[in-house]
Design an enzyme around this catalytic site. Sequence first.
Site, PDB file in Angstrom:
ATOM      1  N   SER A 195      42.086   4.413 -18.425  1.00 19.27           N
ATOM      2  CA  SER A 195      41.305   4.984 -19.638  1.00 19.27           C
ATOM      3  C   SER A 195      41.935   4.251 -20.991  1.00 19.27           C
ATOM      4  O   SER A 195      43.092   3.974 -21.127  1.00 19.27           O
ATOM      5  CB  SER A 195      41.569   6.398 -20.018  1.00 19.27           C
ATOM      6  OG  SER A 195      41.159   6.982 -18.932  1.00 19.27           O
ATOM      7  N   ASN A 221      47.849  12.876 -24.501  1.00 16.50           N
ATOM      8  CA  ASN A 221      47.913  14.158 -24.932  1.00 16.50           C
ATOM      9  C   ASN A 221      49.277  14.901 -24.355  1.00 16.50           C
ATOM     10  O   ASN A 221      49.869  14.340 -23.528  1.00 16.50           O
ATOM     11  CB  ASN A 221      46.592  14.858 -24.419  1.00 16.50           C
ATOM     12  CG  ASN A 221      46.882  14.814 -22.811  1.00 16.50           C
ATOM     13  OD1 ASN A 221      46.382  13.801 -22.263  1.00 16.50           O
ATOM     14  ND2 ASN A 221      47.306  15.927 -21.993  1.00 16.50           N
ATOM     15  N   HIS A 245      33.171   5.200 -16.234  1.00 21.43           N
ATOM     16  CA  HIS A 245      33.991   4.350 -15.363  1.00 21.43           C
ATOM     17  C   HIS A 245      33.064   3.442 -14.638  1.00 21.43           C
ATOM     18  O   HIS A 245      32.189   3.679 -13.791  1.00 21.43           O
ATOM     19  CB  HIS A 245      34.511   5.016 -14.373  1.00 21.43           C
ATOM     20  CG  HIS A 245      35.680   5.891 -14.923  1.00 21.43           C
ATOM     21  ND1 HIS A 245      37.011   5.897 -14.296  1.00 21.43           N
ATOM     22  CD2 HIS A 245      35.815   6.727 -15.758  1.00 21.43           C
ATOM     23  CE1 HIS A 245      37.675   6.618 -14.733  1.00 21.43           C
ATOM     24  NE2 HIS A 245      37.144   7.076 -15.873  1.00 21.43           N
ATOM     25  N   HIS A 290      39.119   8.387  -7.713  1.00 17.36           N
ATOM     26  CA  HIS A 290      40.108   9.203  -7.714  1.00 17.36           C
ATOM     27  C   HIS A 290      39.824  10.228  -6.415  1.00 17.36           C
ATOM     28  O   HIS A 290      38.711  10.634  -6.078  1.00 17.36           O
ATOM     29  CB  HIS A 290      39.751  10.130  -9.044  1.00 17.36           C
ATOM     30  CG  HIS A 290      39.971   9.466 -10.481  1.00 17.36           C
ATOM     31  ND1 HIS A 290      38.900   8.573 -11.018  1.00 17.36           N
ATOM     32  CD2 HIS A 290      41.168   9.080 -11.182  1.00 17.36           C
ATOM     33  CE1 HIS A 290      39.613   7.984 -11.936  1.00 17.36           C
ATOM     34  NE2 HIS A 290      40.826   8.222 -12.173  1.00 17.36           N
ATOM     35  N   ALA A 322      45.857   6.885 -17.840  1.00 16.88           N
ATOM     36  CA  ALA A 322      46.208   7.974 -18.794  1.00 16.88           C
ATOM     37  C   ALA A 322      46.952   9.219 -18.345  1.00 16.88           C
ATOM     38  O   ALA A 322      46.711   9.333 -17.189  1.00 16.88           O
ATOM     39  CB  ALA A 322      44.698   8.359 -19.623  1.00 16.88           C
ATOM     40  N   HIS A 347      39.004  16.343 -22.205  1.00 14.89           N
ATOM     41  CA  HIS A 347      38.768  14.894 -21.774  1.00 14.89           C
ATOM     42  C   HIS A 347      38.588  14.177 -23.084  1.00 14.89           C
ATOM     43  O   HIS A 347      38.800  12.990 -22.932  1.00 14.89           O
ATOM     44  CB  HIS A 347      37.653  14.848 -20.741  1.00 14.89           C
ATOM     45  CG  HIS A 347      37.548  13.465 -20.091  1.00 14.89           C
ATOM     46  ND1 HIS A 347      38.595  12.745 -19.617  1.00 14.89           N
ATOM     47  CD2 HIS A 347      36.480  12.678 -20.325  1.00 14.89           C
ATOM     48  CE1 HIS A 347      38.150  11.625 -19.302  1.00 14.89           C
ATOM     49  NE2 HIS A 347      36.939  11.534 -19.646  1.00 14.89           N
ATOM     50  N   TYR A 399      40.122  13.560  -6.472  1.00 15.68           N
ATOM     51  CA  TYR A 399      39.116  14.603  -7.151  1.00 15.68           C
ATOM     52  C   TYR A 399      37.745  14.412  -6.973  1.00 15.68           C
ATOM     53  O   TYR A 399      36.937  15.500  -7.076  1.00 15.68           O
ATOM     54  CB  TYR A 399      39.535  15.085  -8.643  1.00 15.68           C
ATOM     55  CG  TYR A 399      39.229  14.150  -9.801  1.00 15.68           C
ATOM     56  CD1 TYR A 399      37.993  13.755 -10.044  1.00 15.68           C
ATOM     57  CD2 TYR A 399      40.270  13.590 -10.253  1.00 15.68           C
ATOM     58  CE1 TYR A 399      37.747  12.806 -11.082  1.00 15.68           C
ATOM     59  CE2 TYR A 399      40.104  12.717 -11.380  1.00 15.68           C
ATOM     60  CZ  TYR A 399      38.759  12.204 -11.633  1.00 15.68           C
ATOM     61  OH  TYR A 399      38.615  11.368 -12.618  1.00 15.68           O
ATOM     62  N   GLU A 400      37.109  13.447  -6.876  1.00 15.26           N
ATOM     63  CA  GLU A 400      35.996  12.935  -6.527  1.00 15.26           C
ATOM     64  C   GLU A 400      35.204  13.402  -5.312  1.00 15.26           C
ATOM     65  O   GLU A 400      34.167  13.421  -4.870  1.00 15.26           O
ATOM     66  CB  GLU A 400      35.596  11.403  -6.808  1.00 15.26           C
ATOM     67  CG  GLU A 400      35.751  11.059  -8.246  1.00 15.26           C
ATOM     68  CD  GLU A 400      35.643   9.613  -8.634  1.00 15.26           C
ATOM     69  OE1 GLU A 400      34.425   9.030  -8.312  1.00 15.26           O
ATOM     70  OE2 GLU A 400      36.627   8.993  -8.819  1.00 15.26           O
ATOM     71  N   MET A 429      46.283  11.988 -12.754  1.00 17.02           N
ATOM     72  CA  MET A 429      45.319  12.216 -11.554  1.00 17.02           C
ATOM     73  C   MET A 429      45.291  10.942 -10.570  1.00 17.02           C
ATOM     74  O   MET A 429      44.165  10.736  -9.863  1.00 17.02           O
ATOM     75  CB  MET A 429      44.201  12.827 -11.825  1.00 17.02           C
ATOM     76  CG  MET A 429      44.286  14.096 -12.734  1.00 17.02           C
ATOM     77  SD  MET A 429      42.568  14.704 -13.300  1.00 17.02           S
ATOM     78  CE  MET A 429      43.123  15.714 -14.673  1.00 17.02           C
ATOM     79  N   SER A 430      46.183   9.915 -10.672  1.00 13.15           N
ATOM     80  CA  SER A 430      45.908   8.472  -9.953  1.00 13.15           C
ATOM     81  C   SER A 430      47.357   8.018  -9.770  1.00 13.15           C
ATOM     82  O   SER A 430      48.298   8.831  -9.961  1.00 13.15           O
ATOM     83  CB  SER A 430      45.002   7.788 -11.107  1.00 13.15           C
ATOM     84  OG  SER A 430      45.562   7.500 -12.236  1.00 13.15           O
TER      85      SER A 430
HETATM   86  N1  HPA Z   1      47.115  16.019 -17.168  1.00 17.51           N
HETATM   87  C1  HPA Z   1      46.545  15.468 -16.009  1.00 17.51           C
HETATM   88  N2  HPA Z   1      46.007  14.157 -16.028  1.00 17.51           N
HETATM   89  C2  HPA Z   1      45.903  13.608 -17.285  1.00 17.51           C
HETATM   90  C3  HPA Z   1      46.254  14.305 -18.351  1.00 17.51           C
HETATM   91  C4  HPA Z   1      46.964  15.696 -18.466  1.00 17.51           C
HETATM   92  O1  HPA Z   1      47.372  16.170 -19.381  1.00 17.51           O
HETATM   93  N3  HPA Z   1      45.989  13.414 -19.512  1.00 17.51           N
HETATM   94  C5  HPA Z   1      45.601  12.529 -19.004  1.00 17.51           C
HETATM   95  N4  HPA Z   1      45.378  12.568 -17.685  1.00 17.51           N
END
Ligand code: HPA
Length: 270
Positions: free
Chosen positions: A28, A233, A59, A81, A111, A245, A83-84, A209-210
């Site tokens: 990201s 974040n 994406h 990913h 990210a 998100h 999770y997809e 998550m990657s």
């Molecule tokens: N958790 C998991 N994946 C993320 C986060 C998070 O806080 N921020 C960006 N990707």
Amino acid sequence: MYKKLLACVKSIRKKTDFKPEAALILGSGLGNYAEGISIEEIVDYTEIEGFPVSTVAGHKGRFVFGYVKEMPVVIMQGRVHYYEGYAMSEVVLPTRLMGMLGAKKLMLTNAAGGVNESFKPGDFMMITDHITTGVPSPLIGPNIEELGCRFPDMSEVYSKRLQEVIRKGAAKCKIKLQEGVYVQFTGPNYETPAEIRMCRTWGGDAVGMSTACEAMAARHMGLEVCGISCITNLAAGVSEVKLDHKEVQETADRVSADFKRLVTEVIVSM
Ligand code: HPA
């Protein structure tokens, strides 16, 4: 799986014989990085038979071949990913493919949420190591002997040499660089505060998550790997605000100019 990889290589080779030295996976905030390089060829994932195509809105899914200054690169614009719903072996297929196309080095970007309480949104964290206890290994299943051994060493996933390249690059760009351990979870939900406390006691500094699965697959086949997280974040429970998100995207966009400068500096020196 190896047959499938060979078929993917064949369909890309029909379009281009470009031989990358380095591979780059865009997270990201870096989504449009590939547009700024000297492009030689673009191959959409949909043009590659049997290729997993990302379902996340926004994406793009394509390989961009070209040059960052002198460095021949292949860029993955849009990753897949877990999770997809894809199997881990599918998630890392594009990474393996880039290795099979000739890339010797891999730079990963993403990210991530900040677990380390000294991190601030917008910080960059060089990944020094990772924890993948929360996700299945991409190497589960019959070993692909053509790529690597059954029980690969993971004692230096993120190359010490490339870590030094990143430190020097950040200093040259006058960009503050955090360092730490990336913890991969499956997503797509963000973590609970208890999970984030667990990460902290484990020694984790950022969550996402990657990335770690891709790093593992790349190490399995002998690529030299490095990675940088954009801390978009504070992870769950670190601050009062709920995660969404949009915040992740907004922070990634806010610091994307710096992220691109840093990535360019690293790519040309790796
Ligand atoms: N958790 C998991 N994946 C993320 C986060 C998070 O806080 N921020 C960006 N990707």
